[in-house]
Write an enzyme that holds these catalytic residues in place. Structure first.
Site, PDB file in Angstrom:
ATOM      1  N   HIS A  82     -72.804 -51.665  85.608  1.00 37.74           N
ATOM      2  CA  HIS A  82     -72.576 -50.456  84.814  1.00 37.74           C
ATOM      3  C   HIS A  82     -73.267 -50.596  83.466  1.00 37.74           C
ATOM      4  CE1 HIS A  82     -70.424 -46.923  83.327  1.00 37.74           C
ATOM      5  NE2 HIS A  82     -70.339 -47.579  82.187  1.00 37.74           N
ATOM      6  N   ASP A 161     -58.674 -40.514  83.891  1.00 36.48           N
ATOM      7  CA  ASP A 161     -59.733 -40.743  82.909  1.00 36.48           C
ATOM      8  C   ASP A 161     -60.592 -39.486  82.750  1.00 36.48           C
ATOM      9  OD1 ASP A 161     -61.590 -42.283  81.164  1.00 36.48           O
ATOM     10  OD2 ASP A 161     -62.950 -41.777  82.805  1.00 36.48           O
ATOM     11  N   ARG A 168     -60.566 -36.169  74.941  1.00 35.86           N
ATOM     12  CA  ARG A 168     -61.038 -36.984  73.805  1.00 35.86           C
ATOM     13  C   ARG A 168     -62.332 -36.419  73.236  1.00 35.86           C
ATOM     14  NH1 ARG A 168     -62.062 -42.169  76.577  1.00 35.86           N
ATOM     15  NH2 ARG A 168     -62.942 -42.824  74.597  1.00 35.86           N
ATOM     16  N   LYS A 187     -62.642 -46.781  85.913  1.00 39.15           N
ATOM     17  CA  LYS A 187     -63.525 -46.262  86.974  1.00 39.15           C
ATOM     18  C   LYS A 187     -64.135 -47.407  87.777  1.00 39.15           C
ATOM     19  CE  LYS A 187     -65.348 -43.798  83.716  1.00 39.15           C
ATOM     20  NZ  LYS A 187     -65.688 -42.855  82.678  1.00 39.15           N
TER      21      LYS A 187
HETATM   22  N1  URA Z   1     -68.156 -43.812  78.834  1.00 34.74           N
HETATM   23  C1  URA Z   1     -66.995 -43.633  79.487  1.00 34.74           C
HETATM   24  O1  URA Z   1     -66.955 -43.577  80.701  1.00 34.74           O
HETATM   25  N2  URA Z   1     -65.883 -43.524  78.744  1.00 34.74           N
HETATM   26  C2  URA Z   1     -65.839 -43.583  77.402  1.00 34.74           C
HETATM   27  O2  URA Z   1     -64.791 -43.485  76.805  1.00 34.74           O
HETATM   28  C3  URA Z   1     -67.076 -43.761  76.739  1.00 34.74           C
HETATM   29  C4  URA Z   1     -68.214 -43.880  77.495  1.00 34.74           C
END
Ligand code: URA
Length: 434
Positions: A82, A161, A168, A187
């Site tokens: 990632h 999320d 957010r 994730k």
């Molecule tokens: N990428 C994500 O998946 N989440 C975050 O909070 C910031 C970057």
């Protein structure tokens, strides 16, 4: 339990228990806790922070809010990778076939991009017909058969999320270390891999502009991954200027193909070798860094990494002929040189601004609904530390619209800075956390 009490507890600086965090995340995912209460909680977390136990509990609660992918039907160690994202980051497209050609199973979920350029999924769609919306069964079958599959992230992966990140994003609570680390790792944990290699970017084109913040995020994510029983390694790498030379979807795919042919830019090739070697080590396919790098160099040399890309593209319905003939990738109708107004050394490139140039050309999304023009973007001919004469080309713009090309050109000129003295070369790899 009442959400009101939890908000007050966090506002006053006390730590939430695992049970309280699960109550909050389950309630929010199910719609029992409204956005306004969760917004207040996120702001309280932003100011008061979360300790290591709270961050771990939040990560697991979000990972378990949807499907936890079961990859046990795939034999061997499954390794995921990632990147925290940056300009010109086409790493997965070269790296995944390289590592798969060395015998490591790549079962990867990727996302689309918002802003700048596209995500890996968008870039892969440069191959005509390429499908990323595949079923979990097909995904597992393909990895077992050819050792590699990359699919789009399903709605079932960490839905908490997804909802929380959107909240957010509009409440100025993205940039908190615990929230970013738990968001990314929830994730990754739900995606089911046994080992995870993280590429944490730092610099003007990265989320984490400061190196100290990038290292702190890397440490936090490595701790979270290892606590959850997944071998996790983070490479902190430079994003103070675009990676490689190509910025824009199909142009980046071409650069990834060039790299698999052994003709890629030095920085991009080095990053693929570094991340790839940690993936091989994590999977037990190499005993030392040197052995891992030799194996990766071999699959480039003998063409098996390039053939693995073609096999992967074909398996997902794409036109694999483009792997061997890149003129079949989407092509822009206008090319224009951006020439240097002065002589000197390129001392700094505002990396984010180069991403914006690609966005202005149509290569990125302003909103989730925007259509991407896969053919547009830029090829940089000069990077930090290079000497340039007045009138020499700094970059080529690929566009389909003259007005957009003009807007990108104007923006580009503000992003390059020159000096009489050559700047010190910055290392690409800043450090490894494991
Ligand atoms: N990428 C994500 O998946 N989440 C975050 O909070 C910031 C970057």
């Amino acid at each position: 339990m009442r959400m009101y009490d939890l908000i007050m507890k966090k506002r006053n600086g006390d730590a939430l228990t695992e049970e309280e965090i699960h109550y909050m995340i389950d309630g929010y995912t199910a719609g029992r806790i409204p956005d306004y209460q969760m917004s207040a909680m996120m702001m309280a977390v932003y100011f008061q922070g979360m300790d290591a136990e709270e961050t771990a509990a939040l990560t697991l609660a979000m990972a378990r809010s949807g499907e936890m992918m079961d990859l046990s039907a795939i034999s061997g160690v499954k390794v995921d990778k990632h990147s925290t994202g940056g300009v010109g980051d086409k790493t997965s497209i070269a790296l995944a076939p390289m590592v798969a050609a060395c015998g490591v199973k790549i079962a990867k979920m990727s996302g689309r991009g918002l802003g700048h350029t596209g995500g890996t999924i968008d870039k892969l769609e440069s191959f005509a017909g390429f499908r990323t919306a595949i079923s979990s069964e097909q995904f597992v079958k393909q990895v077992n058969e050819i050792g590699i599959s990359i699919m789009g992230q399903t709605h079932d992966i960490a839905p908490a999320d997804k909802k929380l990140y959107a909240l957010r994003d509009v409440t100025a609570t993205v940039d908190n270390m615990s929230l970013i680390a738990s968001s990314i790792m929830s994730k990754k944990l739900a995606s089911g891999a046994d080992a995870i290699v993280l590429d944490v970017k730092t610099g003007s084109g990265a989320f984490m502009k400061r190196e100290t913040d990038a290292f702190a995020l890397a440490k936090e994510m490595v701790t979270l991954g290892n606590l959850a029983g997944r071998k996790t390694i983070a490479v902190v790498s430079d994003m103070d200027q675009p990676l490689g030379r190509a910025v824009g979807n199909a142009l980046e795919v071409k650069e990834a193909i060039d790299t698999l042919r052994g003709e890629g830019p030095e920085d991009f090739t080095k990053l693929c070798m570094t991340l790839g070697s940690y993936m091989l080590l994590a999977a037990g396919e190499a005993a030392t860094q040197t052995e891992a790098e030799e194996k990766l160099a071999q699959v480039i040399e003998d063409g098996s990494a390039l053939r693995k890309l073609a096999e992967f593209v074909e398996a997902q319905g794409g036109d694999s002929r483009a792997v061997y003939d890149t003129s079949l990738l989407p092509t822009a109708s206008i090319t224009e040189e951006i020439v240097s107004p002065q002589e000197g050394y390129v001392c700094k490139i505002d990396c984010d601004e180069i991403g914006v140039c690609s966005l202005l050309l149509g290569g990125g999304r302003e909103t989730k609904e925007s259509e991407i023009d896969l053919s547009v973007g830029l090829i940089l001919h000069k990077k930090a530390g290079d000497f340039v004469k007045a009138g020499e080309s700094l970059a080529t713009i690929y566009a389909n619209d003259r007005e957009k090309a003009e807007a990108a050109k104007k923006r580009f000129m503000g992003a390059y800075h020159f000096d009489e003295v050559q700047p010190e070369k910055q290392p690409l790899i800043k450090g490894i956390i494991q």
